[in-house]
Design an enzyme around this catalytic site. Structure first.
Site, PDB file in Angstrom:
ATOM      1  NE  ARG A  48       1.397  -7.866 -15.039  1.00 22.04           N
ATOM      2  CZ  ARG A  48       0.484  -7.447 -14.193  1.00 22.04           C
ATOM      3  NH1 ARG A  48      -0.226  -8.327 -13.493  1.00 22.04           N
ATOM      4  NH2 ARG A  48       0.260  -6.156 -14.031  1.00 22.04           N
ATOM      5  CD  GLU A 192      -8.273   0.572  -9.558  1.00 26.49           C
ATOM      6  OE1 GLU A 192      -7.023   0.532  -9.612  1.00 26.49           O
ATOM      7  OE2 GLU A 192      -8.994  -0.361  -9.933  1.00 26.49           O
ATOM      8  CE  LYS A 234      -7.357  -1.841  -6.759  1.00 27.39           C
ATOM      9  NZ  LYS A 234      -7.376  -3.120  -7.511  1.00 27.39           N
ATOM     10  CB  SER A 276       0.282  -2.443  -5.288  1.00 26.19           C
ATOM     11  OG  SER A 276      -0.137  -3.090  -6.476  1.00 26.19           O
ATOM     12  N   GLY A 277      -0.338   0.013  -7.357  1.00 22.75           N
ATOM     13  CA  GLY A 277       0.017   1.058  -8.303  1.00 22.75           C
ATOM     14  C   GLY A 277       1.447   1.067  -8.793  1.00 22.75           C
ATOM     15  N   GLY A 278       2.083  -0.091  -8.908  1.00 22.36           N
ATOM     16  CA  GLY A 278       3.451  -0.135  -9.397  1.00 22.36           C
ATOM     17  C   GLY A 278       4.504  -0.182  -8.307  1.00 22.36           C
ATOM     18  NE  ARG A 309       3.304  -5.183 -11.494  1.00 21.69           N
ATOM     19  CZ  ARG A 309       3.704  -4.286 -12.392  1.00 21.69           C
ATOM     20  NH1 ARG A 309       4.309  -4.698 -13.495  1.00 21.69           N
ATOM     21  NH2 ARG A 309       3.481  -2.997 -12.191  1.00 21.69           N
TER      22      ARG A 309
END
Length: 357
Positions: A48, A192, A234, A276-278, A309
């Site tokens: 990133r 998760e 999660k 959020s998973g993308g 993110r």
């Protein structure tokens, strides 16, 4: 929803107890707050940084994480911050451990304890999460460093014949063993099992797979003696694959997600926090808002967020590796966190709709 004060650290309580675990779990989902994940691995964080032209050094990673944990009024909307092994051992420029800074602000420090995924032998295209070896000893160290909860992530890919029963069972078993070890150490386990967005699957197919995976996870948690009252789930939202030609409405996603979770998640679970998973930050928040809409029937558990993110990205872009941009970056962190707190109340003012990324 009423707020709940974070219970005293284990060091002042003695041996772990179930009331302590339950109190901590309840505090993590109280007050319409959520979790902020800054637990990216070193390679992920470096990638990133590279995309933004930021030098990929330990000092820059430390400076960026310091910017986050020292964000003014972060505790207004964030109850816990998930750290990685590198970050929980880092200090501010004033010499204060990050975990101490968070605790002093009323935020629980958490720790990612899995060691990532590896290809699963005999199961092409599937992965299994590793990290159980030596976990009991590592958890003891993390408690001493100030951790109050932990996280372990398993991933499942949807394909024509995936996920396989072997992959589901292996990862569910590992999640349950991890959770039992956490509770033994006095840490609240965040469990998760993530259904990945990769692929062309429909929202209906995602719902069926999510339900199947969660049934196995809770069966394994029961087998391993994990107390659900001291556990957080999660979960992924029930979403179509990112390449699916049919992208449903926000309301359709909310209905599919709620329907799935109602069928398989026991009411005893302390709370559900969505990954959020993308998804883009705005879309994840908009969908969370729809799930918590005021006109829906009350859910049996608090439903919050555990975003990484989706909260961090605007701040990272603003900061760009320059200390002079820290104030603006912190404002962006606080703004995104507050947006998600609003979404927990069903009060998020949706301004734009972004496609999944």
């Amino acid at each position: 929803m009423t707020t709940s004060a974070l219970p005293a650290p284990l060091s002042s309580l003695g041996a772990p107890s179930m009331p302590h675990l339950v109190s901590t779990a309840n505090a993590l989902v109280a007050g319409d707050k959520g979790l902020l994940a800054i637990d990216e691995s070193i390679p992920t964080c470096n990638r990133r940084f590279a995309r933004l032209g930021i030098a990929q050094t330990e000092q820059n990673r430390r400076a960026y994480r310091e910017l986050i944990v020292t964000t003014p009024r972060l505790a207004d909307s964030i109850s816990g911050v998930i750290l990685c092994d590198e970050t929980i051992r880092q200090h501010t420029t004033d010499g204060d451990p990050f975990a101490t800074v968070l605790m002093n602000a009323g935020i629980a420090p958490g720790i990612k304890v899995d060691r990532g995924t590896q290809p699963m032998a005999g199961h092409s295209g599937e992965r299994v999460t590793e990290g159980l070896d030596g976990l009991r000893e590592r958890l003891t160290q993390y408690v001493a460093l100030g951790a109050r909860f932990a996280k372990w992530r398993a991933v499942f890919t949807i394909g024509e014949t995936l996920p396989s029963r072997g992959c589901v069972q292996a990862n569910a078993h590992a999640l349950a063993r991890y959770a039992a070890l956490c509770q033994e150490a006095g840490l609240v386990p965040v469990v998760e099992p993530e259904i990945l967005m990769t692929g062309e699957h429909t929202v209906t197919r995602c719902g069926a797979v999510t339900e199947d995976v969660l049934r196995e996870v809770f069966s394994q948690l029961h087998t391993q003696g994990v107390a659900l009252e001291g556990t957080l789930l999660k979960a992924n939202m029930v979403l179509p694959g990112s390449a699916c030609p049919i992208q449903p409405t926000v309301e359709t996603v909310a209905e599919a997600t709620i329907s799935c979770l109602r069928r398989v998640v026991p009411a005893a679970v302390a709370g559900i926090v969505f990954l959020s998973g993308g998804q883009s930050g705005d879309l994840a928040t908009t969908r969370l808002n729809a799930i918590n809409a005021a006109d829906r029937q009350p859910l049996p558990w608090p439903v919050g967020f555990s975003f990484g993110r989706a909260i961090q990205q605007p701040a990272l872009t603003i900061w760009g590796g320059q200390d002079t941009n820290a104030d603006g970056a912190q404002s962006a962190i606080r703004h995104r966190a507050q947006n998600n707190q609003d979404a927990r109340r069903g009060e998020y003012a949706r301004t734009t709709v972004l496609a999944p990324t």
